[in-house]
Write an enzyme that holds these catalytic residues in place. Structure first.
Site, short mmCIF file in Angstrom:
data_model
loop_
_atom_site.label_atom_id
_atom_site.label_comp_id
_atom_site.label_asym_id
_atom_site.label_seq_id
_atom_site.Cartn_x
_atom_site.Cartn_y
_atom_site.Cartn_z
N TYR A 1 -5.47 0.01 -0.62
CA TYR A 1 -4.72 -0.64 0.46
C TYR A 1 -4.17 0.36 1.48
O TYR A 1 -3.77 -0.03 2.58
CB TYR A 1 -3.57 -1.48 -0.11
N CYS B 1 0.22 -5.89 -10.97
CA CYS B 1 -0.87 -5.91 -10.02
C CYS B 1 -2.10 -5.29 -10.69
O CYS B 1 -1.96 -4.41 -11.53
CB CYS B 1 -0.46 -5.09 -8.78
N ASN C 1 1.55 -12.60 -5.03
CA ASN C 1 1.68 -11.62 -3.95
C ASN C 1 2.58 -12.11 -2.82
O ASN C 1 2.73 -13.30 -2.64
CB ASN C 1 0.29 -11.29 -3.38
N HIS D 1 0.86 -2.21 -3.63
CA HIS D 1 -0.17 -2.05 -2.58
C HIS D 1 0.16 -0.89 -1.65
O HIS D 1 -0.33 -0.82 -0.52
CB HIS D 1 -0.38 -3.36 -1.79
N ARG E 1 -3.68 -18.62 3.75
CA ARG E 1 -4.09 -17.21 3.76
C ARG E 1 -4.99 -16.92 4.96
O ARG E 1 -4.84 -15.87 5.61
CB ARG E 1 -4.82 -16.87 2.46
#
Length: 436
Positions: A255, A172, A151, A202, A97
């Site tokens: 987001y 989510c 995700n 998102h 990540r």
């Protein structure tokens, strides 16, 4: 009514979020008769898995709950005869990540784990693994529901629905968090709110809002325009421009800042990367502290420090959905499901995030119809990127990957897309055998 005992398999059981999930399960023992939870992880996650297993055993013992807790690296045994399979894993861990966040920044592009090139890289690593998990579910638990939290959730759920026969619903915590924030803003209970969510994961908006039957969209938009808090722990809060919010006419999710406030968010990300570290690098420190806490033999509850991790309301999103399926509640949940005509102008087989009625048969989206031009252009562009990314991930197709990035609103053009793609493939070589 005598209900059938439930076996739950959790893929990615060594996650620091797991105590949040277990706390939610223990609160719902009357409605959700879960009698076995089998946590599974990979070899690299063995130490964390052992710590989580011991903490969960203490939590279950303290609650005097009749739940068998198992933890192993044996995914097939965990899945066999499961009624529900929850997926919450991260291929490559937090270091992958951190790479996803830093690579785009080198090219002056937003670096975020689910949005833009970072989400693209995560999808390339994740989709082949989750399709392999689905093969086990098809063989060993063909009637199980897969609740996908992994995700980028909408994109991953679409890959599952396109390439497997597994019954899956993506979910989510963002819509739950948005609902909580709106309730706080309006000083009311969430039970009195009715919100119409529609968009992509998102990238979802609230298009209509009612409080006890009264339309309150104008009130909410005015409060957000006046600076009311409307962000989450893991997203820098750049205040919304009041004129923009009024012009948009819909409530954006946190987001959306990456799309609507790109320059400001990029500046903040660069500053953070140079000073306190990217979000993943900060989370690594938080997780280290959390797992130290989890090892305390006297700890038998979810520690309050977990809230800093960023996954607030995770258990509510997943367990409310499970409750609706198990007990045929026909309640409204915000989920990631096939469009099937819900949003006009999008193909039936693509996955959207929207309000849906959920019962024992699954999720049936509430029709939205045609969305306003204020939001529809962005949805279509990001959906094209998602469809191309799925094909790149499944087939190891460089060309699809390149066109996917070129289509993404946060990427500047062909040269930038190609440089980022090549960097992603180099950095993630060990996790992308499909591209070899």
């Amino acid at each position: 009514m005598i209900r059938k005992p439930i076996k739950l398999a959790v893929i990615g059981g060594g996650s620091s979020y797991t105590p949040e999930l277990v706390e939610g399960i223990l609160k719902r023992t009357n409605s959700l008769p879960i009698t076995e939870i089998h946590f599974v992880d990979i070899e690299a996650g063995q130490e964390k898995l052992d710590i989580i297993e011991a903490l969960v055993q203490r939590m279950v013992l303290k609650a005097n709950a009749n739940i068998i807790v198992k933890a192993s690296l044996d995914r097939r045994t965990a899945i066999k005869d499961a009624d529900f399979v929850m997926t919450q894993f991260r291929v490559g861990g937090l270091q992958a990540r951190a790479n996803d966040e830093r690579i785009p920044l080198k090219y002056n592009v937003i670096g975020q784990e689910t949005t833009g090139p970072g989400g693209f890289a995560k999808a390339l690593r994740t989709i082949p693994v989750i399709l392999d998990i689905c093969k086990d579910i098809e063989e060993l638990a063909p009637n199980a529901w897969m609740l996908n939290f992994t995700n980028p959730a909408g994109l991953v759920t679409e890959a599952i629905l396109k390439y497997t026969n597994v019954k899956t619903i993506g979910l989510c915590n963002v819509p739950v968090a948005m609902t909580m924030m709106i309730a706080e803003m309006m000083q009311c209970s969430t039970r009195d709110l009715s919100l119409e969510f529609a968009g992509l994961n998102h990238l979802v908006w609230v298009h209509q809002a009612w409080l006890n039957g009264k339309n309150i969209m104008v009130d909410i938009l005015e409060k957000i325009a006046d600076g009311a808090n409307f962000s989450m722990n893991n997203i820098f809060e750049e205040p919304w421009d009041p004129d923009f919010i009024k012009a948009l006419g819909a409530i954006p999710c946190p987001y959306h800042r990456y799309f609507y406030q790109t320059e400001e968010m990029l500046t903040e990300e660069k500053y953070a990367a140079q000073n306190e570290g990217t979000r993943a690098e900060q989370v690594m420190l938080t997780e280290k502290d959390l797992f130290k806490l989890y090892q305390d033999p006297n700890l038998a509850d979810k520690p309050k420090e977990l809230e800093q991790r960023g996954g607030a309301y995770y258990s509510d999103a997943s367990l409310n959905l499970m409750d609706a399926i198990v007990n045929n509640l026909n309640t409204i949940n915000v989920v990631n499901v096939r469009n099937n005509g819900t949003i006009s102008g999008l193909s039936d087989d693509v996955v959207i995030e929207c309000s849906a009625i959920v019962g024992s048969w699954g999720a049936r989206p509430l029709a939205v119809g045609e969305l306003n031009p204020e939001v529809s252009g962005l949805i279509h562009q990001v959906k094209a990127y998602e469809q191309l990314t799925i094909e790149a991930a499944v087939h190891g197709d460089y060309n699809k990957g390149l066109i996917a990035l070129v289509n993404h609103p946060l990427v500047g053009g062909i040269t930038q897309a190609k440089e980022i793609l090549d960097d992603i493939l180099r950095t993630n070589r060990d996790y992308l055998p499909q591209f070899k």
